[in-house]
Motif scaffolding. Structure first.
Motif, PDB file in Angstrom:
ATOM      1  N   LYS A 210       7.994   0.594  -7.904  1.00 49.23           N
ATOM      2  CA  LYS A 210       8.019   1.147  -8.873  1.00 49.23           C
ATOM      3  C   LYS A 210       7.511   0.531  -9.913  1.00 49.23           C
ATOM      4  O   LYS A 210       7.078   1.329 -10.604  1.00 49.23           O
ATOM      5  N   SER A 211       8.097  -0.390 -10.151  1.00 53.38           N
ATOM      6  CA  SER A 211       7.432  -1.542 -11.104  1.00 53.38           C
ATOM      7  C   SER A 211       5.492  -1.957 -10.912  1.00 53.38           C
ATOM      8  O   SER A 211       4.769  -1.613 -11.513  1.00 53.38           O
ATOM      9  N   VAL A 212       5.782  -2.212  -9.571  1.00 54.49           N
ATOM     10  CA  VAL A 212       3.590  -1.921  -9.420  1.00 54.49           C
ATOM     11  C   VAL A 212       3.472  -0.813  -9.881  1.00 54.49           C
ATOM     12  O   VAL A 212       1.819  -0.822 -10.118  1.00 54.49           O
ATOM     13  N   ALA A 213       4.250   0.328  -9.429  1.00 54.90           N
ATOM     14  CA  ALA A 213       2.930   1.705  -9.676  1.00 54.90           C
ATOM     15  C   ALA A 213       2.783   1.654 -10.903  1.00 54.90           C
ATOM     16  O   ALA A 213       1.783   2.480 -11.319  1.00 54.90           O
ATOM     17  N   ARG A 214       4.039   1.324 -11.782  1.00 53.64           N
ATOM     18  CA  ARG A 214       3.746   1.464 -13.055  1.00 53.64           C
ATOM     19  C   ARG A 214       2.692   0.925 -13.666  1.00 53.64           C
ATOM     20  O   ARG A 214       1.762   1.920 -14.636  1.00 53.64           O
TER      21      ARG A 214
ATOM     22  N   LEU B 263      -0.472  -0.264 -12.170  1.00 53.85           N
ATOM     23  CA  LEU B 263      -0.794   1.025 -11.617  1.00 53.85           C
ATOM     24  C   LEU B 263      -1.170   2.248 -11.923  1.00 53.85           C
ATOM     25  O   LEU B 263      -2.554   2.905 -11.627  1.00 53.85           O
ATOM     26  N   ARG B 264      -0.648   2.470 -12.759  1.00 52.98           N
ATOM     27  CA  ARG B 264      -0.549   3.464 -13.103  1.00 52.98           C
ATOM     28  C   ARG B 264      -0.536   4.913 -12.181  1.00 52.98           C
ATOM     29  O   ARG B 264      -1.333   6.153 -12.334  1.00 52.98           O
ATOM     30  N   VAL B 265       0.098   4.988 -11.418  1.00 53.70           N
ATOM     31  CA  VAL B 265       0.881   5.697 -10.636  1.00 53.70           C
ATOM     32  C   VAL B 265       1.539   6.380 -10.175  1.00 53.70           C
ATOM     33  O   VAL B 265       2.268   5.245 -10.206  1.00 53.70           O
ATOM     34  N   PRO B 266       2.064   7.440  -9.342  1.00 54.66           N
ATOM     35  CA  PRO B 266       3.701   8.237  -9.569  1.00 54.66           C
ATOM     36  C   PRO B 266       3.230   7.256  -7.606  1.00 54.66           C
ATOM     37  O   PRO B 266       3.100   6.936  -7.122  1.00 54.66           O
ATOM     38  N   PHE B 267       5.015   6.621  -8.030  1.00 54.20           N
ATOM     39  CA  PHE B 267       5.410   6.354  -6.790  1.00 54.20           C
ATOM     40  C   PHE B 267       6.255   7.076  -5.672  1.00 54.20           C
ATOM     41  O   PHE B 267       6.579   8.134  -6.198  1.00 54.20           O
TER      42      PHE B 267
ATOM     43  N   ARG C  22       1.611   6.716   0.836  1.00 52.77           N
ATOM     44  CA  ARG C  22      -0.210   6.616   0.927  1.00 52.77           C
ATOM     45  C   ARG C  22      -0.886   7.358  -0.095  1.00 52.77           C
ATOM     46  O   ARG C  22      -2.192   8.011   0.341  1.00 52.77           O
ATOM     47  N   ASP C  23      -0.284   8.821   0.108  1.00 48.63           N
ATOM     48  CA  ASP C  23      -0.767  10.067  -0.918  1.00 48.63           C
ATOM     49  C   ASP C  23      -1.342   9.850  -2.349  1.00 48.63           C
ATOM     50  O   ASP C  23      -2.560  10.345  -2.258  1.00 48.63           O
ATOM     51  N   ASP C  24      -1.103   9.191  -2.515  1.00 51.34           N
ATOM     52  CA  ASP C  24      -1.384   8.955  -4.210  1.00 51.34           C
ATOM     53  C   ASP C  24      -2.016   7.594  -4.280  1.00 51.34           C
ATOM     54  O   ASP C  24      -1.716   6.559  -4.526  1.00 51.34           O
ATOM     55  N   ILE C  25      -3.109   7.587  -3.859  1.00 51.78           N
ATOM     56  CA  ILE C  25      -4.378   6.307  -4.434  1.00 51.78           C
ATOM     57  C   ILE C  25      -4.409   6.205  -5.562  1.00 51.78           C
ATOM     58  O   ILE C  25      -4.819   6.688  -6.121  1.00 51.78           O
TER      59      ILE C  25
ATOM     60  N   HIS D 252      -1.641   0.252  -2.088  1.00 51.97           N
ATOM     61  CA  HIS D 252      -1.734   1.590  -3.492  1.00 51.97           C
ATOM     62  C   HIS D 252      -3.418   1.509  -3.215  1.00 51.97           C
ATOM     63  O   HIS D 252      -3.863   1.778  -4.234  1.00 51.97           O
ATOM     64  N   GLU D 253      -4.238   0.770  -2.317  1.00 52.13           N
ATOM     65  CA  GLU D 253      -5.137   0.427  -2.328  1.00 52.13           C
ATOM     66  C   GLU D 253      -5.970  -0.652  -3.414  1.00 52.13           C
ATOM     67  O   GLU D 253      -6.928  -0.099  -3.909  1.00 52.13           O
ATOM     68  N   SER D 254      -5.385  -1.552  -4.106  1.00 47.04           N
ATOM     69  CA  SER D 254      -5.456  -2.231  -4.450  1.00 47.04           C
ATOM     70  C   SER D 254      -5.912  -3.597  -4.502  1.00 47.04           C
ATOM     71  O   SER D 254      -5.169  -4.350  -5.481  1.00 47.04           O
ATOM     72  N   GLY D 255      -6.197  -4.011  -3.132  1.00 49.27           N
ATOM     73  CA  GLY D 255      -6.547  -5.477  -2.718  1.00 49.27           C
ATOM     74  C   GLY D 255      -7.350  -6.286  -2.830  1.00 49.27           C
ATOM     75  O   GLY D 255      -7.519  -7.361  -3.097  1.00 49.27           O
ATOM     76  N   TYR D 256      -8.084  -5.449  -3.879  1.00 51.34           N
ATOM     77  CA  TYR D 256      -9.652  -5.895  -5.290  1.00 51.34           C
ATOM     78  C   TYR D 256      -8.950  -6.906  -5.999  1.00 51.34           C
ATOM     79  O   TYR D 256      -9.932  -7.824  -6.135  1.00 51.34           O
ATOM     80  N   LEU D 257      -7.941  -6.703  -6.601  1.00 52.59           N
ATOM     81  CA  LEU D 257      -7.801  -8.069  -7.644  1.00 52.59           C
ATOM     82  C   LEU D 257      -7.203  -9.056  -7.138  1.00 52.59           C
ATOM     83  O   LEU D 257      -6.325  -9.935  -5.813  1.00 52.59           O
ATOM     84  N   VAL D 258      -7.305  -9.682  -8.411  1.00 51.34           N
ATOM     85  CA  VAL D 258      -6.960 -11.901  -7.948  1.00 51.34           C
ATOM     86  C   VAL D 258      -5.859 -11.458  -8.228  1.00 51.34           C
ATOM     87  O   VAL D 258      -4.702 -11.715  -9.045  1.00 51.34           O
TER      88      VAL D 258
END
Length: 597
Positions: free
Chosen positions: A453-457, A459-463, A467-470, A498-504
């Motif tokens: 949930k902390s990761v989702a917050r 990234l500003r996406v509902p937890f 994978r419905d919410d990208i 959440h398809e954010s694997g492009y981050l360092v």
């Protein structure tokens, strides 16, 4: 009107002077007589005057010769060269430089001739054109098409004129820049020898002036290292100062990358035969028993390897280890002979506080193996030989902002003391580099289900559990995770969910030690993950250490073994005397830029 009569002596003197002037005028060639000469005759007369070192006639004849349209093209370079030399002898420096321009235009290889540069440098100096000299120096330093022998002699000439003009720092820079651009070790060694000969001829006052002009960060490199060595060599004549200056010379040999260190080493050994070798000692305050015995013993093992390596290089050092896990250890450390003036450790905060309470740091120089010195003032009461929390945050910020060009970053930290500390330091270091922390989030360390949930917050996406919410593409390019590696292994896959694997993904130094022991990492999650590390098995010093361990059957090197190995070599490279002040310690530290950790 009264007329004073001259004495016979004065009358004779005036007559002689007038006769001499008349003879000079009669002997000097007139412009008309030069113009009446044919070009071949004028060239012959010019050559004859030059051979006789009759500089006045030589300058006049070659000047007129170069104005002749029928002068063969192949004769122009030599005529211009001789005009420049003659004008310089006559102190006509502007004429010299004009002739050098003619020479360079007439012969493309003129700049390969040392005399061209010699006349140019000395003429600029005589005209006090300091800006012109610096411009010429910078231009010539990078001209690899000019023979090295010419660049070497020019560098020495620039040193001479800058030093004579009172520009000592420029003089040192001229040699330093040339040295860095030398084509090979043989060329660097030759330049060292030429400069050493010059330094040996300087008076004591000039030598001190040159030493004081060297920036602290350059004193372990050429040419300042040779100045430091010569200064200590001369000062060592006083028996009372022998130990201090012996350490200073040893410090140059240990820290510098000079090609001629073997020559300096021979000089020092000759002095040692006459005056003896001062005793040198390094003390280590380590836990050799109890919970942290394994770590302490690794450090001691590395220290022993360094002691052996130094002995093979002709530098004997005593190493004494005091067990900080044994009662009464501060008394044993305090009772060591005075030549054990540098101490590595303690390793644990509790032991460090015991050392502080006993006042040991007021009598010896301590380099603690802890990330913080607590209430002691770093750089005056004690020093660190260990990465601090800010060092780690600074390294991560440097990588993100300076190296990768990521201006906007995020922080995801655990809700506990270490996480808050590191998050704050990282934020400060990012801001200091012109970057911004645009998003922050925290998570409860013990409540693993909440981490997603902390990761989702962040990234500003509902937890969601699917994978419905990208997540939309984040407005930051890196995430700082100041927690242990096992926690990072649980957190990072949530970003990929959440398809954010492009981050360092950036972490603290503790990741590096865990990664040394990790096996079978899932590369898809950690291929763009980075952390600072104080240990790398790939450095030259690390490879030398491992080779020594292999030779003695002492196992594999790691961070702790390397810490002991580096510290003993470091302590000897410092060359501190008994009772060294904080200012002296800091001055020595600033000179260790070339130390191979």
């Amino acid at each position: 009107m009264s007329i004073r009569r001259l004495s016979p002596v004065l009358l004779v003197l005036c007559a002689l002077l007038l006769s001499g002037c008349a003879m000079a005028r009669l002997g000097a060639p007139s412009a008309e007589s030069v113009n009446l000469m044919g070009t071949p005759q004028l060239q012959a007369e010019a050559d004859k005057a030059f051979a006789k070192r009759d500089w006045a006639r030589s300058e006049l004849y070659y000047d007129r010769l170069l104005a002749r349209a029928d002068l063969p093209q192949q004769a122009r370079p030599l005529a211009a060269k001789r005009l420049a030399a003659s004008a310089f002898e006559n102190r006509h420096y502007n004429q010299t430089r004009a002739a050098l321009d003619v020479w360079a235009k007439a012969d493309k290889k003129a700049l390969d001739d040392w005399q061209w540069h010699d006349l140019n440098i000395r003429s600029l100096a005589a005209l006090d054109k300091q800006a012109g000299l610096e411009e010429q120096r910078a231009w010539l330093a990078g001209r690899k098409d000019v023979p090295w022998e010419v660049r070497e002699r020019s560098a020495l000439a620039f040193f001479d004129v800058f030093f004579q003009a009172g520009n000592e720092r420029q003089a040192l820079q001229a040699l330093g820049d040339a040295y860095r651009l030398a084509p090979d070790a043989k060329s660097r060694a030759a330049l060292e020898q030429e400069f050493q000969a010059r330094v040996g001829k300087l008076g004591d006052r000039d030598l001190k002036r040159l030493a004081q002009a060297a920036p602290p960060e350059t004193r372990s490199a050429f040419p300042a290292a040779l100045v430091e060595f010569e200064l200590a060599r001369r000062a060592s004549k006083d028996k009372e100062d022998w130990a201090e200056n012996w350490r200073a010379m040893r410090a140059v040999l240990a820290a510098s990358q000079l090609e001629s260190k073997d020559v300096l080493g021979r000089e020092l050994r000759e002095l040692e035969k006459k005056r003896g070798v001062p005793r040198s000692g390094v003390a280590l305050a380590l836990p050799l028993s109890g919970r942290f015995a394994d770590v302490g013993q690794k450090i001691a093992r590395g220290a022993a390897v360094a002691q052996w390596a130094l002995a093979n290089a002709g530098q004997d050092v005593e190493v004494r280890v005091v067990n900080t896990d044994a009662p009464g250890w501060p008394g044993r450390l305090g009772g060591l002979p005075g030549h054990f003036n540098v101490v590595g450790g303690p390793l644990r905060t509790e032991s460090f506080k015991e050392m502080e309470a006993a006042g040991l740091n007021s009598r010896r120089t301590f380099f603690a193996f802890v990330p913080s010195l607590g209430d002691l003032r770093e750089g005056s009461q004690a020093w660190r030989f260990f990465p601090s929390a800010r060092d780690q945050a600074r390294a991560a910020a440097h990588l993100a902002v300076d190296s990768l060009g990521i201006r906007n970053v995020a922080v995801l930290a655990p809700e506990e003391k270490f996480g808050r500390l590191m998050a704050g330091l990282f934020t400060e270091e990012v801001a200091a580099r012109g970057g911004r922390v645009v998003a922050t989030e925290s998570y409860p360390p013990a409540d693993h289900p909440e981490w997603g949930k902390s990761v989702a917050r962040l990234l500003r996406v509902p937890f969601r559990s699917s994978r419905d919410d990208i997540a939309p593409r984040a407005d930051f390019g890196a995430v700082y995770l100041p927690d242990g590696w096992s926690q990072a292994q649980a957190l990072i896959p949530n970003f990929f969910f959440h398809e954010s694997g492009y981050l360092v993904f950036l972490g603290p130094e503790m990741w590096s030690r865990a990664l040394d022991e990790s096996r079978d990492l899932e590369e898809q999650y950690y291929r763009i993950t980075a952390c600072p590390g104080a240990w790398s098995a790939e450095t030259a010093a690390a490879k030398t250490l491992q080779a020594a361990l292999d030779e003695q059957g002492l196992g594999v090197a790691d961070f702790w073994v390397a810490l002991g190995y580096d510290f003993v070599r470091f302590a000897m490279a410092l060359g501190l005397s008994e009772g060294s002040s904080a200012g002296e310690v800091n001055a020595r530290l600033s000179q260790l830029s070339g130390f191979d950790y």
